[in-house]
Design an enzyme around this catalytic site. Structure first.
Site, PDB file in Angstrom:
ATOM      1  N   ASP A  71       6.615  -5.649   6.627  1.00  0.00           N
ATOM      2  CA  ASP A  71       5.206  -5.217   6.642  1.00  0.00           C
ATOM      3  C   ASP A  71       4.421  -6.235   5.833  1.00  0.00           C
ATOM      4  O   ASP A  71       4.001  -5.995   4.708  1.00  0.00           O
ATOM      5  CB  ASP A  71       5.099  -3.817   6.026  1.00  0.00           C
ATOM      6  CG  ASP A  71       3.651  -3.337   5.954  1.00  0.00           C
ATOM      7  OD1 ASP A  71       3.385  -2.393   5.183  1.00  0.00           O
ATOM      8  OD2 ASP A  71       2.793  -3.940   6.636  1.00  0.00           O
ATOM      9  N   ASP A 114       0.818  -1.226   0.000  1.00  0.00           N
ATOM     10  CA  ASP A 114       0.000   0.000   0.000  1.00  0.00           C
ATOM     11  C   ASP A 114       0.847   1.269   0.000  1.00  0.00           C
ATOM     12  O   ASP A 114       0.345   2.355  -0.262  1.00  0.00           O
ATOM     13  CB  ASP A 114      -0.945   0.001   1.207  1.00  0.00           C
ATOM     14  CG  ASP A 114      -0.198  -0.216   2.506  1.00  0.00           C
ATOM     15  OD1 ASP A 114      -0.241  -1.341   3.054  1.00  0.00           O
ATOM     16  OD2 ASP A 114       0.507   0.727   2.951  1.00  0.00           O
TER      17      ASP A 114
HETATM   18  N1  SAM Z   1      -0.371  -3.948   7.598  1.00  0.00           N
HETATM   19  C1  SAM Z   1      -0.806  -5.141   7.062  1.00  0.00           C
HETATM   20  C2  SAM Z   1      -0.920  -6.162   8.148  1.00  0.00           C
HETATM   21  O1  SAM Z   1      -0.417  -5.923   9.229  1.00  0.00           O
HETATM   22  O2  SAM Z   1      -1.579  -7.169   7.963  1.00  0.00           O
HETATM   23  C3  SAM Z   1       0.098  -5.537   5.944  1.00  0.00           C
HETATM   24  C4  SAM Z   1      -0.077  -4.644   4.827  1.00  0.00           C
HETATM   25  S1  SAM Z   1       0.850  -4.933   3.377  1.00  0.00           S
HETATM   26  C5  SAM Z   1      -0.412  -4.618   2.238  1.00  0.00           C
HETATM   27  C6  SAM Z   1       1.148  -6.645   3.242  1.00  0.00           C
HETATM   28  C7  SAM Z   1       1.848  -6.980   1.948  1.00  0.00           C
HETATM   29  O3  SAM Z   1       2.713  -8.131   2.081  1.00  0.00           O
HETATM   30  C8  SAM Z   1       0.881  -7.344   0.791  1.00  0.00           C
HETATM   31  O4  SAM Z   1       0.961  -6.341  -0.194  1.00  0.00           O
HETATM   32  C9  SAM Z   1       1.390  -8.706   0.287  1.00  0.00           C
HETATM   33  O5  SAM Z   1       1.289  -8.865  -1.097  1.00  0.00           O
HETATM   34  C10 SAM Z   1       2.844  -8.668   0.780  1.00  0.00           C
HETATM   35  N2  SAM Z   1       3.481  -9.981   0.874  1.00  0.00           N
HETATM   36  C11 SAM Z   1       2.939 -11.144   1.333  1.00  0.00           C
HETATM   37  N3  SAM Z   1       3.845 -12.142   1.250  1.00  0.00           N
HETATM   38  C12 SAM Z   1       4.988 -11.614   0.722  1.00  0.00           C
HETATM   39  C13 SAM Z   1       6.283 -12.132   0.413  1.00  0.00           C
HETATM   40  N4  SAM Z   1       6.563 -13.429   0.618  1.00  0.00           N
HETATM   41  N5  SAM Z   1       7.224 -11.287  -0.073  1.00  0.00           N
HETATM   42  C14 SAM Z   1       6.937  -9.969  -0.273  1.00  0.00           C
HETATM   43  N6  SAM Z   1       5.721  -9.408  -0.013  1.00  0.00           N
HETATM   44  C15 SAM Z   1       4.770 -10.215   0.496  1.00  0.00           C
END
Ligand code: SAM
Length: 286
Positions: free
Chosen positions: A160, A90
């Protein structure tokens, strides 16, 4: 999808308790290559993004989460030039890191390009142009693979991530934490999204054990994020410099003032207080 057409969004993260949010206009609802993604309007929280049935961020309360996971490690460290964000699609974390003028480069490794594109399109106030900053290096990749392949070093690593399900599961493993440690400069700090301890005590204990095996100092700090149901959110803290989390507000305040930050949650006193954990968390960590 947890939107039963009733005009309510029912979050599906916890088995026996749940929150529901009134759904106003739905701006996007579809499956990306990896996750179910929905962005809708709520009268109280503004625009809300959820992934795989779990609220990720809202315009209304994102400031709490993003200010604490950036300003606490960056001001505690005091000389941060390079930051790595894993996840953070985000852009709220990226934006807060770039508010620190001394930060020369922020590498953000996000696995799902669609989260970035749809956040820029439908949640522009959260990233506020951070993706266009010349100090931003956006990499679309799995964070665990990235920390193992890159040779770059960072003063702060911020995880994050989504919860430990689906693509986010690997970001709670010791293998990933070891990869992050290898990417830190001496005295560098790793911080992580670590769930809501009242409802996810196992996540807290697992991370404490895994981080404790790798770092000289591993612990948690906390903050209440209203749209993360269940009380305090826990943030993992790991570094080999044990003095960093024991600094006083008097030591932090001049750095905060020099950085010229405008905040809605973070203050030097909140910074210090956030490391004071309630007894039920201390008991869980015994
Ligand atoms: N603040 C939120 C929470 O606490 O649940 C998290 C927000 S952020 C949008 C989470 C991000 O992590 C998502 O965009 C997702 O696509 C990303 N994500 C999940 N697994 C991942 C990985 N293995 N490597 C990189 N990004 C990843």
């Amino acid at each position: 999808m947890s939107d039963s057409g009733s005009g309510w969004y029912d979050e599906t993260l916890h088995k026996d308790v749940a929150q529901r949010l009134r759904m106003g206009r739905v701006l996007h609802r579809d499956r990306t290559g990896l996750q179910d993604l929905v962005i809708f309007e709520n009268p109280v929280l503004g625009r809300v993004m959820a992934l795989d049935g779990v609220v990720q961020t809202t315009e209304g309360d994102e400031f709490v989460y993003h200010e604490m996971l950036t300003h606490v490690p960056i001001l505690a460290h005091g000389r941060v030039r390079r930051v790595l964000i894993v996840g953070g699609g985000d852009g709220g974390m990226l934006r807060r890191c770039l508010e620190h003028k001394a930060v020369e480069r922020v590498t953000m490794v996000e696995i799902d390009r669609s989260v970035v594109d749809l956040s820029i399109a439908h949640l522009p106030s959260i990233s506020a142009g951070a993706f266009d900053d010349p100090r931003t290096d956006l990499v679309i990749a799995d964070g665990c693979a990235f920390v193992k392949e890159t040779t770059e070093r960072f003063d702060v690593v911020i995880v994050d991530s989504t919860d430990p399900h689906g693509p986010g599961a690997v970001l709670f493993t010791e293998d990933f934490y070891a990869g992050c440690k290898a990417r830190l400069t001496p005295g560098g700090v790793l911080v992580t999204q670590n769930g809501v301890p009242f409802l996810q005590p196992g996540e807290l204990k697992d991370s404490h054990r895994r981080l404790g095996r790798l770092f000289g100092d591993a612990g948690f700090f906390v903050a209440p994020v209203p749209s993360y149901y269940g009380g305090f959110m826990a943030f993992g803290w790991a570094t080999d410099d044990a003095a960093l989390r024991r600094q006083t507000a008097e030591a932090i305040r001049p750095r905060f003032e020099a950085a010229g930050l405008t905040t809605r949650y973070y203050t030097p006193d909140i910074h210090v207080a956030s490391f004071a954990l309630p007894a039920f968390m201390l008991d869980a960590l015994k």
